[in-house]
Scaffold this motif. Structure first.
Motif, PDB file in Angstrom:
ATOM      1  N   GLU A 109     -40.225 -10.657 -16.158  1.00  0.00           N
ATOM      2  CA  GLU A 109     -39.526 -10.117 -15.198  1.00  0.00           C
ATOM      3  C   GLU A 109     -39.704 -10.258 -13.774  1.00  0.00           C
ATOM      4  OE1 GLU A 109     -37.990  -6.334 -16.463  1.00  0.00           O
ATOM      5  OE2 GLU A 109     -38.488  -5.672 -14.362  1.00  0.00           O
ATOM      6  N   PHE A 110     -41.344 -10.222 -13.759  1.00  0.00           N
ATOM      7  CA  PHE A 110     -41.954 -10.102 -12.416  1.00  0.00           C
ATOM      8  C   PHE A 110     -42.094 -11.612 -11.640  1.00  0.00           C
ATOM      9  CE2 PHE A 110     -45.573 -11.415 -14.530  1.00  0.00           C
ATOM     10  CZ  PHE A 110     -45.703 -10.796 -15.546  1.00  0.00           C
ATOM     11  N   LYS A 134     -41.792  -7.272  -4.532  1.00  0.00           N
ATOM     12  CA  LYS A 134     -40.838  -6.739  -5.740  1.00  0.00           C
ATOM     13  C   LYS A 134     -41.812  -5.987  -6.703  1.00  0.00           C
ATOM     14  CE  LYS A 134     -37.308  -8.869  -8.544  1.00  0.00           C
ATOM     15  NZ  LYS A 134     -36.633 -10.019  -8.698  1.00  0.00           N
ATOM     16  N   ARG A 135     -42.917  -6.687  -6.754  1.00  0.00           N
ATOM     17  CA  ARG A 135     -43.718  -6.337  -8.026  1.00  0.00           C
ATOM     18  C   ARG A 135     -44.318  -4.868  -7.876  1.00  0.00           C
ATOM     19  NH1 ARG A 135     -45.093  -4.890 -12.110  1.00  0.00           N
ATOM     20  NH2 ARG A 135     -46.818  -5.574 -13.619  1.00  0.00           N
ATOM     21  N   PHE A 136     -44.785  -4.397  -6.547  1.00  0.00           N
ATOM     22  CA  PHE A 136     -44.837  -3.207  -6.015  1.00  0.00           C
ATOM     23  C   PHE A 136     -43.691  -2.327  -5.662  1.00  0.00           C
ATOM     24  CE2 PHE A 136     -48.702  -4.803  -6.649  1.00  0.00           C
ATOM     25  CZ  PHE A 136     -49.418  -5.383  -5.674  1.00  0.00           C
ATOM     26  N   GLY A 137     -42.880  -2.845  -6.087  1.00  0.00           N
ATOM     27  CA  GLY A 137     -41.503  -1.899  -6.017  1.00  0.00           C
ATOM     28  C   GLY A 137     -41.274  -1.592  -4.546  1.00  0.00           C
ATOM     29  N   GLY A 190     -50.419   3.331 -16.457  1.00  0.00           N
ATOM     30  CA  GLY A 190     -49.999   1.847 -15.900  1.00  0.00           C
ATOM     31  C   GLY A 190     -50.943   0.929 -15.736  1.00  0.00           C
ATOM     32  N   THR A 202     -45.298  -5.539 -17.627  1.00  0.00           N
ATOM     33  CA  THR A 202     -44.106  -5.479 -16.588  1.00  0.00           C
ATOM     34  C   THR A 202     -43.741  -3.842 -16.169  1.00  0.00           C
ATOM     35  OG1 THR A 202     -42.742  -5.045 -18.507  1.00  0.00           O
ATOM     36  CG2 THR A 202     -42.835  -7.529 -17.421  1.00  0.00           C
ATOM     37  N   ASP A 203     -44.766  -3.049 -16.448  1.00  0.00           N
ATOM     38  CA  ASP A 203     -44.692  -1.607 -15.903  1.00  0.00           C
ATOM     39  C   ASP A 203     -44.874  -1.789 -14.502  1.00  0.00           C
ATOM     40  OD1 ASP A 203     -46.582  -0.187 -18.773  1.00  0.00           O
ATOM     41  OD2 ASP A 203     -44.846  -1.272 -18.454  1.00  0.00           O
ATOM     42  N   PRO A 204     -43.842  -0.592 -13.901  1.00  0.00           N
ATOM     43  CA  PRO A 204     -43.931  -0.379 -12.532  1.00  0.00           C
ATOM     44  C   PRO A 204     -45.374   0.100 -11.987  1.00  0.00           C
ATOM     45  CG  PRO A 204     -42.653   1.131 -13.476  1.00  0.00           C
ATOM     46  CD  PRO A 204     -42.956   0.051 -14.642  1.00  0.00           C
ATOM     47  N   ILE A 205     -45.681  -0.550 -10.960  1.00  0.00           N
ATOM     48  CA  ILE A 205     -47.082  -0.178 -10.319  1.00  0.00           C
ATOM     49  C   ILE A 205     -46.973   0.980  -9.324  1.00  0.00           C
ATOM     50  CG2 ILE A 205     -48.883  -1.123  -9.007  1.00  0.00           C
ATOM     51  CD1 ILE A 205     -47.995  -3.826 -10.374  1.00  0.00           C
ATOM     52  N   PRO A 206     -47.397   2.329  -9.556  1.00  0.00           N
ATOM     53  CA  PRO A 206     -47.235   3.428  -8.676  1.00  0.00           C
ATOM     54  C   PRO A 206     -48.232   3.072  -7.365  1.00  0.00           C
ATOM     55  CG  PRO A 206     -48.894   3.761 -10.566  1.00  0.00           C
ATOM     56  CD  PRO A 206     -48.539   2.455 -10.470  1.00  0.00           C
TER      57      PRO A 206
END
Lengths: 171, 217
Positions: free
Chosen positions: A53-54, A73-76, A126, A153-157
């Motif tokens: 996805e990333f 995008k990767r960092f939300g 994460g 692919t986990d979101p990165i906080p």
């Protein structure tokens, strides 16, 4: 129980390391300059259907097919169209190339290895993509582990990490 | 850096901490000191590091990444709309221009000195020596701190480009027809990717000229 070693203990083998710092969103990050092959203007990305996805897709870099990660995008962060300073950082990960899309390449810094501090502990499971920090509190840079960034692919906080990095910035 | 990480291929970290780290004291955080130091090691590039498989059949390893031919890394930058480059190992850092303290009666290309973290560094304008038109400072203007082993010098550049790798086959000798003064300051012309031209500066010559001569244009 021995006390932790004083920071100067590393001085005996305190080699100089070189980092490339860049901005994504409002924050600055750094990677080992030994990873950097090239920094190029952003190019048109060809989407690849079965990629993680990333991965935005791939670009053709003089014949080499290089996957591209949009770090915003990767960092939300909300997507923005590429600006004048947007760059594609072509980085080496275990002999393969990856393109990292960043808002701006900040600077190249050479500093003693001892000035890279390990990352604060992070809650949750994460991906540990921030493995350290460097710089003074007002110019803190998060050290990226590109491998971990590509492994999950986990979101990165990002905000959490930033807060922790500031709070835990003890010598 | 610590002992070579031979066990890089295993997903789990090695159970023993690196030799120079003491057994971790119970820290308030739930990650022991040794583990943190290990994580920090992952920051640095190693060709044999383990990398996740992206599942992209087309993402072939670059041939020269496997057998590193003699490519030198250059840092490119812009002077008067022309792209120049110097070997990156000579570049110590790049900064936004700090205030420049002028030095009276200096030559035209000597802009003055700057202070960087307590260090006083002379600042030069390479455009003057190279016979290029001067530019007004913009948001992109930077100072490039170089060090050839005899102390740092700073060069004002209009804009920083990026890192470029050039093989010897991609470097051509300086073309004739340049003025004698400028010609000796160049180390050739680099051709990246077949199309991008980079004027390679001979930094020692440039700085020697900066230090020695004091005539005004």
């Amino acid at each position: 129980m021995r006390p932790p070693p004083p920071p100067e203990a590393a001085g005996a083998r305190d080699e100089l390391v070189q980092l490339c710092a860049f901005r994504v969103g409002g924050e600055e990050y750094a990677i080992d300059i030994m990873r950097i092959r090239e920094i190029v203007p952003p190019q048109k990305v060809t989407p690849v259907p079965r990629a993680p996805e990333f991965i935005e897709g791939v670009v053709n870099l003089r014949g080499a097919i290089v996957p591209v990660v949009d770090l915003r995008k990767r960092f939300g962060l909300p997507a923005t169209p590429p600006g004048r300073t947007t760059k594609l950082v072509i980085a080496l990960v275990a002999r393969r190339l990856v393109g990292l899309l960043v808002d701006r390449v900040a600077e190249v810094v050479r500093l003693p290895r001892s000035e890279l501090k390990p990352a604060p502990s992070m809650p949750g499971k994460g991906p540990r993509i921030f493995v350290g920090v460097c710089g003074p509190p007002e110019k803190l840079r998060l050290l990226l582990d590109i491998k971990a960034l590509l492994a999950s692919t986990d979101p990165i906080p990002v905000d959490e990490v930033r807060t922790l990095a500031r709070g835990d910035d003890r010598p | 850096m610590t002992t070579p990480r031979k066990s890089g291929r295993r997903p789990a970290p090695p159970p023993a901490p690196p030799p120079e780290a003491p057994p971790p004291a119970p820290a308030p955080a739930n990650v022991p000191v040794a583990r943190k130091a290990e994580l920090l090691e992952r920051f640095f590039y190693r060709p044999d590091e383990d990398a996740p498989d992206l599942g992209l059949d087309e993402a072939s390893p670059l041939p020269e990444a496997a057998a590193d031919e003699e490519r030198t890394e250059y840092l490119s930058f812009w002077l008067s709309d022309e792209e120049h480059a110097v070997p990156i190992r000579l570049v110590r850092e790049i900064q936004k221009p700090p205030p420049i303290t002028e030095v009276p009666r200096a030559a035209a290309h000597v802009l003055g000195v700057i202070t960087l973290r307590g260090e006083v560094i002379p600042v030069f304008d390479p455009r003057v020596r190279l016979g290029l038109a001067r530019q007004e400072p913009t948001r992109d203007t930077r100072v490039m701190i170089v060090d050839l082993g005899e102390g740092p010098s700073a060069l004002v550049v209009d804009r920083v480009g990026g890192v470029v790798r050039l093989a010897p086959s991609e470097i051509e000798p300086t073309p004739h027809g340049l003025g004698a003064a400028e010609g000796e300051l160049l180390a050739g012309v680099g051709r990246s990717g077949g199309t991008r031209l980079l004027i390679l500066l001979d930094l020692p010559a440039l700085l020697r000229a900066a230090a020695g001569r004091t005539e005004r244009p």
